[in-house]
Design a protein around this motif. Structure first.
Motif, PDB file in Angstrom:
ATOM      1  N   LEU A  52       0.895  -1.172   0.033  1.00 34.64           N
ATOM      2  CA  LEU A  52       0.123   0.106   0.041  1.00 34.64           C
ATOM      3  C   LEU A  52       0.944   0.978  -0.085  1.00 34.64           C
ATOM      4  N   LEU A  53       0.685   2.188  -0.986  1.00 35.82           N
ATOM      5  CA  LEU A  53       1.332   3.355  -1.198  1.00 35.82           C
ATOM      6  C   LEU A  53       0.411   4.441  -0.375  1.00 35.82           C
ATOM      7  N   HIS A  54       0.989   5.424   0.468  1.00 27.64           N
ATOM      8  CA  HIS A  54       0.169   6.319   1.212  1.00 27.64           C
ATOM      9  C   HIS A  54       0.827   7.645   0.909  1.00 27.64           C
ATOM     10  N   SER A  55       0.110   8.779   1.077  1.00 28.99           N
ATOM     11  CA  SER A  55       0.723   9.953   0.718  1.00 28.99           C
ATOM     12  C   SER A  55       0.541  10.964   1.832  1.00 28.99           C
ATOM     13  N   GLY A  56       1.392  11.841   2.153  1.00 28.95           N
ATOM     14  CA  GLY A  56       1.323  13.051   2.878  1.00 28.95           C
ATOM     15  C   GLY A  56       1.648  12.722   4.338  1.00 28.95           C
ATOM     16  N   ARG A  57       1.636  13.819   5.015  1.00 29.27           N
ATOM     17  CA  ARG A  57       1.875  13.347   6.509  1.00 29.27           C
ATOM     18  C   ARG A  57       0.847  12.649   7.456  1.00 29.27           C
ATOM     19  N   ARG A  58      -0.325  12.653   6.804  1.00 33.46           N
ATOM     20  CA  ARG A  58      -1.537  11.963   7.288  1.00 33.46           C
ATOM     21  C   ARG A  58      -1.668  10.300   6.689  1.00 33.46           C
ATOM     22  N   ARG A  59      -0.380  10.351   6.040  1.00 30.26           N
ATOM     23  CA  ARG A  59      -0.531   8.700   5.525  1.00 30.26           C
ATOM     24  C   ARG A  59      -1.713   8.230   4.796  1.00 30.26           C
ATOM     25  N   LYS A  60      -2.653   9.011   4.068  1.00 30.88           N
ATOM     26  CA  LYS A  60      -3.860   8.655   3.435  1.00 30.88           C
ATOM     27  C   LYS A  60      -3.459   7.718   2.376  1.00 30.88           C
ATOM     28  N   PRO A  61      -4.209   6.300   2.449  1.00 32.56           N
ATOM     29  CA  PRO A  61      -3.929   5.343   1.105  1.00 32.56           C
ATOM     30  C   PRO A  61      -4.143   5.862  -0.115  1.00 32.56           C
ATOM     31  N   ALA A  62      -3.061   5.693  -1.059  1.00 33.86           N
ATOM     32  CA  ALA A  62      -3.179   6.226  -2.330  1.00 33.86           C
ATOM     33  C   ALA A  62      -3.205   5.128  -3.460  1.00 33.86           C
ATOM     34  N   HIS A  63      -2.450   4.169  -3.226  1.00 37.06           N
ATOM     35  CA  HIS A  63      -2.634   3.111  -4.363  1.00 37.06           C
ATOM     36  C   HIS A  63      -2.317   1.755  -4.005  1.00 37.06           C
ATOM     37  N   ILE A  64      -2.778   0.876  -4.261  1.00 37.46           N
ATOM     38  CA  ILE A  64      -2.606  -0.598  -3.866  1.00 37.46           C
ATOM     39  C   ILE A  64      -2.005  -1.276  -4.941  1.00 37.46           C
ATOM     40  N   ILE A  65      -0.567  -1.993  -4.538  1.00 38.96           N
ATOM     41  CA  ILE A  65       0.000  -2.959  -5.769  1.00 38.96           C
ATOM     42  C   ILE A  65      -0.132  -4.188  -5.419  1.00 38.96           C
ATOM     43  N   GLU A  66      -0.775  -5.045  -6.130  1.00 34.78           N
ATOM     44  CA  GLU A  66      -0.955  -6.606  -5.827  1.00 34.78           C
ATOM     45  C   GLU A  66       0.297  -7.411  -6.668  1.00 34.78           C
ATOM     46  N   PHE A  67       1.022  -8.433  -6.357  1.00 38.55           N
ATOM     47  CA  PHE A  67       2.097  -8.872  -6.889  1.00 38.55           C
ATOM     48  C   PHE A  67       1.486 -10.556  -7.091  1.00 38.55           C
ATOM     49  N   LYS A  68       1.664 -10.754  -8.453  1.00 41.80           N
ATOM     50  CA  LYS A  68       1.459 -12.246  -8.718  1.00 41.80           C
ATOM     51  C   LYS A  68       2.591 -12.706  -9.470  1.00 41.80           C
ATOM     52  N   LYS A  69       2.752 -14.257  -9.354  1.00 41.54           N
ATOM     53  CA  LYS A  69       3.595 -15.005 -10.136  1.00 41.54           C
ATOM     54  C   LYS A  69       2.597 -16.087 -10.706  1.00 41.54           C
ATOM     55  N   GLY A  70       3.035 -16.597 -11.902  1.00 36.71           N
ATOM     56  CA  GLY A  70       2.229 -17.143 -12.646  1.00 36.71           C
ATOM     57  C   GLY A  70       1.638 -16.933 -14.236  1.00 36.71           C
ATOM     58  N   HIS A  71       0.445 -17.610 -14.729  1.00 35.76           N
ATOM     59  CA  HIS A  71       0.175 -17.020 -15.919  1.00 35.76           C
ATOM     60  C   HIS A  71      -1.542 -17.417 -15.973  1.00 35.76           C
ATOM     61  N   LYS A  72      -2.064 -18.061 -14.868  1.00 35.05           N
ATOM     62  CA  LYS A  72      -3.519 -18.517 -15.232  1.00 35.05           C
ATOM     63  C   LYS A  72      -4.330 -16.894 -15.283  1.00 35.05           C
ATOM     64  N   PRO A  73      -5.197 -16.688 -16.479  1.00 37.71           N
ATOM     65  CA  PRO A  73      -5.916 -15.512 -16.521  1.00 37.71           C
ATOM     66  C   PRO A  73      -7.001 -15.379 -15.458  1.00 37.71           C
ATOM     67  N   GLU A  74      -7.473 -16.665 -15.129  1.00 40.78           N
ATOM     68  CA  GLU A  74      -8.659 -16.852 -14.145  1.00 40.78           C
ATOM     69  C   GLU A  74      -8.243 -16.337 -12.825  1.00 40.78           C
ATOM     70  N   SER A  75      -6.996 -16.639 -12.212  1.00 37.09           N
ATOM     71  CA  SER A  75      -6.529 -15.958 -11.121  1.00 37.09           C
ATOM     72  C   SER A  75      -6.237 -14.730 -10.974  1.00 37.09           C
ATOM     73  N   LEU A  76      -5.713 -14.366 -12.178  1.00 34.30           N
ATOM     74  CA  LEU A  76      -5.384 -12.845 -12.436  1.00 34.30           C
ATOM     75  C   LEU A  76      -6.894 -11.905 -12.309  1.00 34.30           C
ATOM     76  N   ALA A  77      -7.725 -12.459 -13.093  1.00 36.14           N
ATOM     77  CA  ALA A  77      -9.096 -11.875 -13.203  1.00 36.14           C
ATOM     78  C   ALA A  77      -9.813 -11.781 -11.546  1.00 36.14           C
ATOM     79  N   MET A  78      -9.510 -12.739 -10.665  1.00 33.54           N
ATOM     80  CA  MET A  78      -9.829 -12.591  -9.552  1.00 33.54           C
ATOM     81  C   MET A  78      -9.469 -11.539  -8.766  1.00 33.54           C
ATOM     82  N   ASP A  79      -8.176 -11.298  -8.866  1.00 32.42           N
ATOM     83  CA  ASP A  79      -7.271  -9.930  -8.263  1.00 32.42           C
ATOM     84  C   ASP A  79      -7.717  -8.857  -8.949  1.00 32.42           C
ATOM     85  N   ILE A  80      -8.064  -8.776 -10.134  1.00 35.10           N
ATOM     86  CA  ILE A  80      -8.508  -7.351 -10.824  1.00 35.10           C
ATOM     87  C   ILE A  80     -10.027  -7.223 -10.470  1.00 35.10           C
TER      88      ILE A  80
END
Length: 206
Positions: free
Chosen positions: A99-127
């Motif tokens: 989770l990237l957060h911004s500013g002094r209040r550390r407000k959530p800015a962006h979520i980054i999820e990481f995957k290894k593999g290649h199955k589109p079905e699994s990726l679609a669930m994360d999307i």
């Protein structure tokens, strides 16, 4: 290393993720003798997090951030959080990789999820999971833009268009029977080879 003072734009964030992965791949090859796709997911997360911390002065980060705490810190109401936590697609008892957060209040800015593999079905669930969060926050909230990073070996003939088509089909399958009141807006914004890869015996492959 001095901060380069990069601005957190969509273009700069994608470029930062890609650069961090390339550097991580190089170091993994030099120090571990294996390619990035054979390193654990937490290695990807820590390297990307560290890159953002060094180059984006307004961004901090949390690794393995609680889903419920992320929603609370984003300012969602207790009622909305409860509704989201009851949605099995969110996997509310889990965590977000980075989770990237911004500013002094550390407000959530962006979520980054990481995957290894290649199955589109699994990726679609994360999307789909990230889309739930993007839709739940206020309009113009930074959490409207989140990222899924995939590192995998691929067949040389499997193109960027193939990935996009397969992901679109997989998303259609997992959502066709679901009554959704949110939109899934996504794109494959970067597709790049960073090889060479290594096999389980730590030998170079194609």
């Amino acid at each position: 290393m001095e901060s380069l003072g990069l601005r957190s734009s969509k273009k700069n964030r994608v470029e930062a993720i890609m650069t961090a992965l390339k550097e991580a791949h190089h170091d993994a090859r030099e120090l571990s003798g294996c390619s990035l796709n054979r390193m654990p997911e937490y290695f990807l997360g820590t390297r990307v997090a560290d890159y953002f911390a060094k180059h984006f002065p307004n961004l901090g980060y949390r690794l393995e951030m609680s889903v419920s705490q992320t929603l609370a810190d984003a300012g969602l109401s207790d009622e909305k959080i409860k509704k989201l936590m009851n949605n099995e697609n969110l996997r509310g008892n889990g965590r977000f990789d980075l989770l990237l957060h911004s500013g002094r209040r550390r407000k959530p800015a962006h979520i980054i999820e990481f995957k290894k593999g290649h199955k589109p079905e699994s990726l679609a669930m994360d999307i789909n999971r990230l889309a739930l969060v993007s839709d739940a926050v206020d309009i113009s909230s930074r959490l409207e833009t989140n990222y899924l990073v995939l590192v995998t070996r691929r067949h040389p003939q499997r193109t960027e268009d193939d990935w996009r088509t397969e992901l679109k089909a997989a998303l259609g399958e997992i959502t066709k029977d679901e009554k959704r009141d949110y939109a899934i807006v996504w794109d494959l914004v970067r597709f790049e080879q960073i090889g060479p890869a290594t096999n389980p015996e730590f030998q170079d492959t194609n």
